[in-house]
Structures are given as structure tokens and as C-alpha cells.
Enzyme design. Structure first.
Site, mmCIF file in Angstrom:
data_model
loop_
_atom_site.group_PDB
_atom_site.id
_atom_site.type_symbol
_atom_site.label_atom_id
_atom_site.label_comp_id
_atom_site.label_asym_id
_atom_site.label_seq_id
_atom_site.Cartn_x
_atom_site.Cartn_y
_atom_site.Cartn_z
ATOM 1 N N ASP A 198 0.987 -1.147 0.021
ATOM 2 C CA ASP A 198 -0.126 0.020 -0.111
ATOM 3 C C ASP A 198 0.935 1.234 -0.110
ATOM 4 O O ASP A 198 1.166 1.763 1.071
ATOM 5 C CB ASP A 198 -0.922 -0.095 1.263
ATOM 6 C CG ASP A 198 -2.377 -1.053 0.950
ATOM 7 O OD1 ASP A 198 -2.234 -1.535 -0.016
ATOM 8 O OD2 ASP A 198 -3.334 -0.997 1.811
ATOM 9 N N HIS A 330 -10.269 -5.768 8.336
ATOM 10 C CA HIS A 330 -9.725 -6.943 7.537
ATOM 11 C C HIS A 330 -9.644 -7.999 8.314
ATOM 12 O O HIS A 330 -8.583 -8.932 8.169
ATOM 13 C CB HIS A 330 -8.354 -6.228 7.273
ATOM 14 C CG HIS A 330 -8.322 -5.034 6.271
ATOM 15 N ND1 HIS A 330 -9.272 -4.928 5.270
ATOM 16 C CD2 HIS A 330 -7.791 -3.848 6.556
ATOM 17 C CE1 HIS A 330 -8.877 -3.547 4.836
ATOM 18 N NE2 HIS A 330 -7.926 -3.003 5.546
ATOM 19 N N HIS A 357 -1.671 -3.598 5.703
ATOM 20 C CA HIS A 357 -3.101 -3.550 5.794
ATOM 21 C C HIS A 357 -3.903 -3.237 6.657
ATOM 22 O O HIS A 357 -4.668 -2.290 6.531
ATOM 23 C CB HIS A 357 -3.365 -4.968 5.371
ATOM 24 C CG HIS A 357 -4.826 -5.219 4.441
ATOM 25 N ND1 HIS A 357 -5.120 -4.375 3.493
ATOM 26 C CD2 HIS A 357 -5.612 -6.219 4.737
ATOM 27 C CE1 HIS A 357 -6.150 -4.772 2.990
ATOM 28 N NE2 HIS A 357 -6.525 -5.902 3.863
ATOM 29 N N HIS A 359 -4.670 -0.638 9.714
ATOM 30 C CA HIS A 359 -3.844 0.384 9.988
ATOM 31 C C HIS A 359 -3.254 0.746 11.438
ATOM 32 O O HIS A 359 -4.108 1.504 12.169
ATOM 33 C CB HIS A 359 -4.737 1.708 9.486
ATOM 34 C CG HIS A 359 -4.689 1.662 7.921
ATOM 35 N ND1 HIS A 359 -5.611 2.000 7.068
ATOM 36 C CD2 HIS A 359 -3.818 0.815 6.921
ATOM 37 C CE1 HIS A 359 -5.481 1.808 5.732
ATOM 38 N NE2 HIS A 359 -4.275 0.824 5.870
HETATM 39 FE FE LIG Z 1 -4.124 -2.553 2.458
#
Ligand SMILES: [Fe+2]
Ligand SMILES: *[C@@H]1O[C@H](CO)[C@@H](O)[C@H](O)[C@H]1NC(C)=O
Ligand SMILES: *[C@@H]1O[C@H](CO)[C@@H](O)[C@H](O)[C@H]1NC(C)=O
Ligand SMILES: *[C@@H]1O[C@H](CO)[C@@H](O)[C@H](O)[C@H]1NC(C)=O
Ligand SMILES: *[C@@H]1O[C@H](CO)[C@@H](O)[C@H](O)[C@H]1NC(C)=O
Ligand SMILES: *[C@@H]1O[C@H](CO)[C@@H](O)[C@H](O)[C@H]1NC(C)=O
Length: 471
Positions: A198, A330, A357, A359
Site C-alpha cells: 500500500d 480486515h 493492511h 492501519h
Molecule cells: Fe491494505
């Protein structure tokens, strides 16, 4: 009473011992959820006219300069940059204090994404570099030249100290800029960054406006032009947008960020490996097929066999979606890959797995969950000294804000979790010891908010004790 009065030192010792016992008890009770009060508001994307996005002056000046390792051993470097007015030269001019000036020739590419057309993206691989040597390099030959430098890693070997930085989900908010600044000013001095996916979050803008790939390239240049960042693909690199007629996954990412995947026998740039100093680094793709019989599966099966711990004691795996994640974001997205590959990680004694992924920050105990077979009911992670420590370091500072909602109670496998932005360093001392530290953005540059002495799983498979003093 007189005795007690005269033995305040003993009393202090008892308090210290009690404190130690208490802190052990906290660890045994299934980890710690930090109560640190961090800033929860999102800080927002830096505006297009920010200082960090400035275009370098001069006709056709190279911008977005970035480097990454260009082979398996660290004797090659891929140098990449973008020119805007015209293609210009693909040549990199480079030299060290011990060598004359040499030239290396590369290639230029462009791509379109919906109604965006990229600049001229150059990739040139410099080969046959000497280990442990400072090189200067120049790009933009013929127009506006810009000079940078890097230091090659020491020759691969079992007791070679090396410090990796760890950054994930960086984005380009004001928090992202703080994370990068803290990494740069961390006295631990990372020599290369392991980036867990990311990058720029261009896909969160209308039409995936790829201008944000360019701004991110300019923002990060101040670090990645001088030390290699090792790339992992995240979900924000997929850029799959059929509504815009864009159906080729990873198009902007693969045009802009090259990795040396062929050197490790990989057939795609999303999974590959490098050796660097005393570490063997395996990069996996959470967003490419990984089931049985897939290219990534076959590759990883061979790859793990190749790792020679006498040569590279430290086995590190990078991926984007974490397998162990106790946040309500997630949740369980890494589960299918875990089911496929976790037995291998235990068998081959992977030292540590870094993911992004989510945060936020989280570190696991050494544990595994490989006994379950659908019918036996054995589905709770157990302590396992052959298993990796799993670290989520997706707290780079992107515009989506922090993940603050955690599953309760904290699972026993989760050693420490905190929703703050930051970065980490993994400081390999020798074949047996590495010092790991997580740095949150609100603290001084030298402060580790969570830390641990890693004992190498191959050379020293004894229990480890987290040395963290959390506050
Ligand atoms: Fe991500
Ligand atoms: C692309 O299209 C959008 C609207 O769909 C428009 O706002 C933008 O200016 C266009 N960009 C370019 C480079 O043409
Ligand atoms: C980003 O951080 C750098 C270094 O601390 C600082 O000079 C710069 O002004 C910051 N820019 C923004 C937009 O926050
Ligand atoms: C593993 O590495 C050591 C040290 O470099 C070397 O001596 C040994 O031959 C290697 N083993 C294999 C099977 O390649
Ligand atoms: C946290 O996540 C859980 C599970 O998704 C959800 O039920 C709950 O409402 C969330 N809490 C907050 C404060 O958002
Ligand atoms: C390895 O590094 C650790 C930590 O710095 C140190 O305590 C240990 O003595 C070193 N081992 C050797 C063999 O040098």
C-alpha cells in the site's frame, strides 16, 4: 522494625522483583492492549502544492527517483526515475571512491490509465557493484542532471550486522510525512526499508487519479533515492477498475516499481526473494493466487528449501494481509493464505513475518495454528517456538486513518497491540541476536514503544522474552 528501616535497598529489590513477576503475568494473560492516547482524527492528504510534492527545477529534470535491490545478492541496484517533457536518457552514470565513472543503460516505458498518461518511466539496473561501498549516481544526462548516492550492503554472510526499516501502508497524509521523518531521524539508522505494501492510495481518488502515484514518488524520493526499499504489493496496488475500462491488475505499480523477481526464479513481480547481509527475505503476494498448484505455491515450496541458514541465518517474510490480526478491520482476510502456508513457516522456522493492511500496530507471541483438520476441533493457536513472530506494521499514516476497533478480549496469541502511527526497525547484530523496535510518531526519535530481542530460530531456538517497557 530497625531492620526494615535499614534495608530500604532490600525493599526496593522486592518491589523490582514483584514488578517483574507482575509484568510477566500481564504477558501470560494474553498480551497487552495499549491505553496510549493517540490522535484519532485523520490528518488528511497533503495538498498538491505541498513542499514534499515539489517538482525538481530544470528542463526534463528526473523526478521520483527510487532504488531497489537488483539481484539476489545485493551486487546490483535498479535505479528508476520519471521525466516529463521528453524521454531523455536512460543512462545512469555512477562511481565510487575506488572506481572510475561508469555508465549503465536501461529502458523507458509509459502507460495510460483511464484518461491519465504517465511520464517517461526509466528503469536501469546497475550490476557488478562492490559490496559495502558508497556509490554516487547521476540521472537526467543530457538535460537536467541530478546526483544521488547509495551504499551497497555487505557481502552475504551469517554474522553480518544490518538494520532494516519497516514501513507499511504509508500513503501521503501529514501523518505519512511524520512517519517518514521519524524513520529518517531514528538513531537506529535503517539501511534499507522493507515495505509491506500500500504505497500511494491513488485508487482512493476519483478515477484512481494517477497523479497521486507521481506525488508519492516525489514525496518518498528523499529516502528511497538513497537507500533501497524492498517492495511488497498491497491491495491499493491492484488498481482493478472495470468501470474505467482498466482491467489489468497492478498496471501502475508494475510500470513504476520494478523488483528483481527473475533472479529468484519467480515468474511474476509479486512474489520473489533477496538475500541481504545475513537475511533471506521472501516477499509474498496476498493478491495473487496462492492455492495449491498455483505459480506462487510452487515457487514458495522450492524457495523455502533453498534457504541456507548457515549463509543467511535470518529468514524474514513480507506480505500485505496479516495472518494474525485481532483488530476489527480486515479481520481474517489473511486466513486462506495462512491455511496454505503456515505449516511451511513452522517447518522452516521463519523468524518473523511482517505484514501491513491493518492501519495499526500488533505483535504476536511465537505461536502456530496448524493442527486443525476440519474434524478434530483443534483450532486455537498454541505457543510454538518454531513459529514466526507476526508483526502488523500497517501504521504508516495513510489517509484512511487509524484502525482503533479491536476484538475483545485480546486473544492470548496477541502480545501487544496499539492503534498509533509509526514505523519499526529490525537490527540484526549477528547470527543469534536481532533487536526489534517499534517507534510511534508521537514519541522522541530514539524511543521504542514496543521492543523485543529476537533469538534466531535456527541457531537459538530457546524461548525469547519481550523486553518491551510499554508506557
Ligand atoms: Fe491494505
Ligand atoms: C479525466 O476525467 C475527469 C472527469 O471524468 C476530469 O475531471 C479530469 O480533468 C480528466 N483528466 C484529464 C487528464 O483529462
Ligand atoms: C514534511 O516533513 C518534512 C521533514 O520533517 C518537513 O520539512 C516538511 O515541511 C513536511 N511537509 C508537510 C507538508 O508536512
Ligand atoms: C550453506 O552455506 C554455507 C556457508 O556459506 C556453505 O558452506 C554450504 O556449502 C552451504 N550449503 C549448501 C547445501 O549449499
Ligand atoms: C467494532 O467492530 C465490531 C465488529 O465489526 C462492531 O460490531 C462494532 O460496532 C464496532 N465498534 C465501533 C465503536 O465501531
Ligand atoms: C550476538 O549479539 C548479541 C547482542 O549484541 C551479543 O550479546 C552476543 O554476544 C553476540 N554473539 C556473538 C557470538 O558475538
Amino acid at each position: 522494625m530497625a531492620k526494615m528501616g535499614s534495608s530500604s535497598r532490600e525493599a526496593a529489590a522486592i518491589v523490582v522483583v514483584l514488578g517483574f513477576v507482575l509484568s510477566l503475568a500481564v504477558v501470560c494473560n494474553g498480551g497487552k492492549t495499549s491505553s496510549f492516547v493517540r490522535k484519532v482524527e485523520k490528518s488528511g492528504v497533503m495538498p498538491l502544492d505541498s513542499d514534499v510534492f515539489k517538482v525538481p527545477p530544470g528542463y526534463n529534470a528526473p523526478q521520483q527517483v527510487h532504488i531497489t535491490q537488483g539481484d539476489q545478492l545485493g551486487k546490483a541496484m535498479i535505479v528508476s526515475w520519471v521525466t516529463v517533457e521528453e524521454p531523455g536518457s536512460n543512462t545512469v552514470l555512477y562511481w565510487s571512491a575506488y572506481s572510475k565513472k561508469q555508465k549503465s543503460e536501461g529502458k523507458v516505458t509509459t502507460y495510460k490509465f483511464y484518461n491519465y498518461t504517465s511520464g517517461y518511466i526509466h528503469h536501469t539496473t546497475i550490476r557488478n557493484l562492490k559490496f559495502n561501498t558508497k556509490y554516487y549516481y547521476v540521472v537526467g544526462i543530457g538535460h537536467t542532471e541530478r546526483q544521488f548516492w547509495f551504499i551497497t550492503p555487505p557481502e552475504v554472510g551469517p554474522d553480518v550486522p544490518y538494520t532494516f526499516g519497516l514501513i507499511g501502508d504509508l500513503g501521503q497524509s501529514f501523518d505519512s510525512n511524520k512517519t517518514l521523518t521519524h524513520y529518517e531521524l531514528n538513531p537506529q539508522k535503517g539501511q534499507a526499508v522493507l515495505f509491506v505494501g500500500d504505497l500511494c492510495y491513488a485508487d482512493t481518488h476519483p478515477n484512481h487519479d494517477n497523479v497521486w502515484w507521481d506525488t508519492w514518488g516525489r514525496f518518498t524520493e528523499r529516502s528511497v533515492a538513497y537507500q533501497p526499499w524492498i517492495w511488497t504489493a498491497g491491495n491499493h496496488e491492484i488498481d482493478f477498475a472495470p468501470e474505467l475500462g482498466e482491467t489489468k491488475p497492478f498496471k501502475p505499480y508494475t510500470h513504476r516499481y520494478h523488483v528483481p523477481y527473475k533472479a529468484s526464479g519467480s515468474t511474476a513481480p509479486f512474489w520473489y526473494s533477496i538475500k541481504r547481509a545475513s537475511a533471506y527475505i521472501i516477499v509474498l503476494s496476498s493478491y495473487s493466487a496462492y492455492g495449491k498448484y498455483t505459480p506462487q505455491y510452487f515457487w514458495l515450496e522450492q524457495e523455502l528449501r533453498k534457504v541456507n541458514r548457515s549463509e543467511t541465518p535470518w529468514l524474514i517474510v513480507l506480505m500485505h494481509a496479516p495472518w494474525y490480526n485481532s483488530y476489527n478491520y480486515h479481520y481474517m482476510e489473511g486466513e486462506t493464505m495462512r491455511v496454505m502456508y503456515e505449516p511451511w513457516f513452522v517447518k522452516y522456522k521463519v523468524d518473523v513475518v511482517f505484514a501491513g493492511h491493518v492501519h495499526a500496530y500488533e505483535r504476536s507471541e511465537r505461536m502456530s495454528n496448524v493442527a486443525y483438520n476440519i474434524v478434530n476441533g483443534i483450532c486455537i493457536p498454541v505457543k510454538d517456538q518454531s513459529a514466526p513472530v507476526y508483526i502488523t506494521i500497517g501504521d504508516g499514516g495513510n489517509l484512511e486513518g487509524l484502525a482503533t476497533n479491536m476484538t475483545e478480549p485480546q486473544p492470548a496469541y496477541s502480545a501487544y497491540r496499539e492503534a498509533s502511527f509509526g514505523h519499526a526497525t529490525f537490527d540484526i547484530k549477528n547470527r543469534t541476536h536481532a533487536y526489534y523496535g517499534w517507534h510511534r510518531n508521537q514519541d522522541g526519535y530514539a524511543v521504542t514503544a514496543d521492543s523485543m530481542w529476537f533469538l534466531n530460530r535456527y541457531y537459538n531456538p530457546d524461548n525469547e522474552f519481550a523486553s518491551a517497557q510499554h508506557y
